[in-house]
Design a protein around this motif. Structure first.
Motif, PDB file in Angstrom:
ATOM      1  N   MET A 181       2.137   5.556  13.422  1.00 27.82           N
ATOM      2  CA  MET A 181       2.067   4.840  12.145  1.00 27.82           C
ATOM      3  C   MET A 181       0.706   4.166  12.015  1.00 27.82           C
ATOM      4  O   MET A 181       0.039   3.892  12.994  1.00 27.82           O
ATOM      5  N   TRP A 182       0.298   3.857  10.775  1.00 27.65           N
ATOM      6  CA  TRP A 182      -0.951   3.152  10.538  1.00 27.65           C
ATOM      7  C   TRP A 182      -0.884   2.388   9.224  1.00 27.65           C
ATOM      8  O   TRP A 182       0.001   2.593   8.420  1.00 27.65           O
ATOM      9  N   GLY A 183      -1.848   1.485   9.033  1.00 30.40           N
ATOM     10  CA  GLY A 183      -1.945   0.709   7.804  1.00 30.40           C
ATOM     11  C   GLY A 183      -1.663  -0.756   8.028  1.00 30.40           C
ATOM     12  O   GLY A 183      -1.234  -1.180   9.099  1.00 30.40           O
ATOM     13  N   GLU A 184      -1.900  -1.558   6.992  1.00 32.12           N
ATOM     14  CA  GLU A 184      -1.726  -3.007   7.084  1.00 32.12           C
ATOM     15  C   GLU A 184      -0.282  -3.374   7.417  1.00 32.12           C
ATOM     16  O   GLU A 184      -0.023  -4.258   8.212  1.00 32.12           O
ATOM     17  N   CYS A 201       1.834  -1.001   8.501  1.00 34.67           N
ATOM     18  CA  CYS A 201       2.295   0.080   9.389  1.00 34.67           C
ATOM     19  C   CYS A 201       3.328   0.980   8.711  1.00 34.67           C
ATOM     20  O   CYS A 201       4.314   1.395   9.324  1.00 34.67           O
ATOM     21  N   THR A 202       3.108   1.273   7.441  1.00 32.59           N
ATOM     22  CA  THR A 202       4.069   2.086   6.691  1.00 32.59           C
ATOM     23  C   THR A 202       3.579   3.521   6.470  1.00 32.59           C
ATOM     24  O   THR A 202       4.329   4.341   5.942  1.00 32.59           O
ATOM     25  N   ASN A 203       2.348   3.808   6.854  1.00 34.82           N
ATOM     26  CA  ASN A 203       1.807   5.161   6.678  1.00 34.82           C
ATOM     27  C   ASN A 203       1.999   5.969   7.953  1.00 34.82           C
ATOM     28  O   ASN A 203       1.893   5.439   9.058  1.00 34.82           O
ATOM     29  N   SER A 207      -5.623   1.415  12.024  1.00 31.66           N
ATOM     30  CA  SER A 207      -6.102   0.658  10.868  1.00 31.66           C
ATOM     31  C   SER A 207      -6.405   1.541   9.665  1.00 31.66           C
ATOM     32  O   SER A 207      -6.191   1.145   8.524  1.00 31.66           O
ATOM     33  N   ASN A 208      -6.928   2.779   9.905  1.00 30.36           N
ATOM     34  CA  ASN A 208      -7.328   3.615   8.766  1.00 30.36           C
ATOM     35  C   ASN A 208      -6.691   5.010   8.746  1.00 30.36           C
ATOM     36  O   ASN A 208      -6.895   5.772   7.814  1.00 30.36           O
ATOM     37  N   GLY A 209      -5.959   5.391   9.766  1.00 27.76           N
ATOM     38  CA  GLY A 209      -5.258   6.673   9.788  1.00 27.76           C
ATOM     39  C   GLY A 209      -6.104   7.860  10.182  1.00 27.76           C
ATOM     40  O   GLY A 209      -5.623   8.987  10.194  1.00 27.76           O
ATOM     41  N   LEU A 210      -7.383   7.618  10.519  1.00 25.67           N
ATOM     42  CA  LEU A 210      -8.260   8.734  10.877  1.00 25.67           C
ATOM     43  C   LEU A 210      -8.031   9.175  12.314  1.00 25.67           C
ATOM     44  O   LEU A 210      -7.689   8.380  13.183  1.00 25.67           O
ATOM     45  N   CYS A 211      -8.234  10.468  12.541  1.00 24.15           N
ATOM     46  CA  CYS A 211      -8.119  11.006  13.892  1.00 24.15           C
ATOM     47  C   CYS A 211      -9.406  10.724  14.648  1.00 24.15           C
ATOM     48  O   CYS A 211     -10.467  10.562  14.035  1.00 24.15           O
ATOM     49  N   PRO A 212      -9.331  10.678  15.978  1.00 30.91           N
ATOM     50  CA  PRO A 212     -10.558  10.471  16.758  1.00 30.91           C
ATOM     51  C   PRO A 212     -11.552  11.607  16.474  1.00 30.91           C
ATOM     52  O   PRO A 212     -11.169  12.764  16.362  1.00 30.91           O
ATOM     53  N   ILE A 213     -12.830  11.250  16.359  1.00 26.67           N
ATOM     54  CA  ILE A 213     -13.858  12.234  16.039  1.00 26.67           C
ATOM     55  C   ILE A 213     -14.439  12.821  17.325  1.00 26.67           C
ATOM     56  O   ILE A 213     -14.571  12.125  18.323  1.00 26.67           O
ATOM     57  N   ASN A 214     -14.753  14.121  17.276  1.00 22.79           N
ATOM     58  CA  ASN A 214     -15.362  14.799  18.419  1.00 22.79           C
ATOM     59  C   ASN A 214     -16.852  14.477  18.482  1.00 22.79           C
ATOM     60  O   ASN A 214     -17.435  13.963  17.534  1.00 22.79           O
ATOM     61  N   VAL A 215     -17.475  14.825  19.576  1.00 20.18           N
ATOM     62  CA  VAL A 215     -18.910  14.597  19.765  1.00 20.18           C
ATOM     63  C   VAL A 215     -19.711  15.339  18.692  1.00 20.18           C
ATOM     64  O   VAL A 215     -20.713  14.836  18.200  1.00 20.18           O
TER      65      VAL A 215
END
Length: 150
Positions: free
Chosen positions: A28-31, A33-35, A53-61
């Motif tokens: 879950m994510w968001g202020e 935690c509803t997303n 906090s923002n729902g983004l996936c970890p970014i690769n190098v």
């Protein structure tokens, strides 16, 4: 911990002069935690959580995101349809939503009325050819049997 409990606990801690931040539950994510997180994965293809906090996936190098097969985007929540959805929406990997109109069928929301018209045309052509063959056969039979009886 539910959103209501988190809010009540945060208010109580703020009243005491303590700033409180809570991490969202897994997935879950968001202020509040509803997303719901997308379909993020790590380099070994294991499912991982998005940023709470923002729902983004970890970014690769290299600046790309690892998403589960069939998903794309920074949050891995955009489905990919290999087929053309013909103006309709792709709602899951290789799955088009064709709407309420029963004339559009999956997998690519093709209008079945076109096939119906083509099928009707073929049926008319087959019947016409069969009538012509019957007429030709009848005449041939009549001609051959009349000449033998004389």
């Amino acid at each position: 911990m539910t959103s209501y409990r988190k809010t009540s606990l945060a208010v109580a801690l703020l009243f005491c002069g303590i700033a409180a931040t809570f991490a969202c539950e897994t997935g879950m994510w968001g202020e509040e935690c509803t997303n719901v997180c997308g379909y993020c994965k790590d380099g070994s293809a294991h499912k991982i959580d998005c940023d709470s906090s923002n729902g983004l996936c970890p970014i690769n190098v290299d600046g790309t995101y690892n998403c589960k097969k069939g998903w794309s985007g920074a949050d891995c929540s955009t489905p990919i349809c290999k087929q053309n959805c013909n103006g309709h929406k792709c709602i899951a990997p290789d799955t088009c939503f064709c709407g309420e109109d029963i004339n559009f069928v999956t997998p690519n929301c093709e209008d079945i009325r076109i096939r119906g018209v083509i099928g009707s045309g073929v049926a008319v052509a087959v019947i016409t050819i069969m009538i012509l063959f019957c007429d030709f056969g009848s005449r041939w039979y009549k001609k051959n049997h009349m000449s033998k009886s004389e």
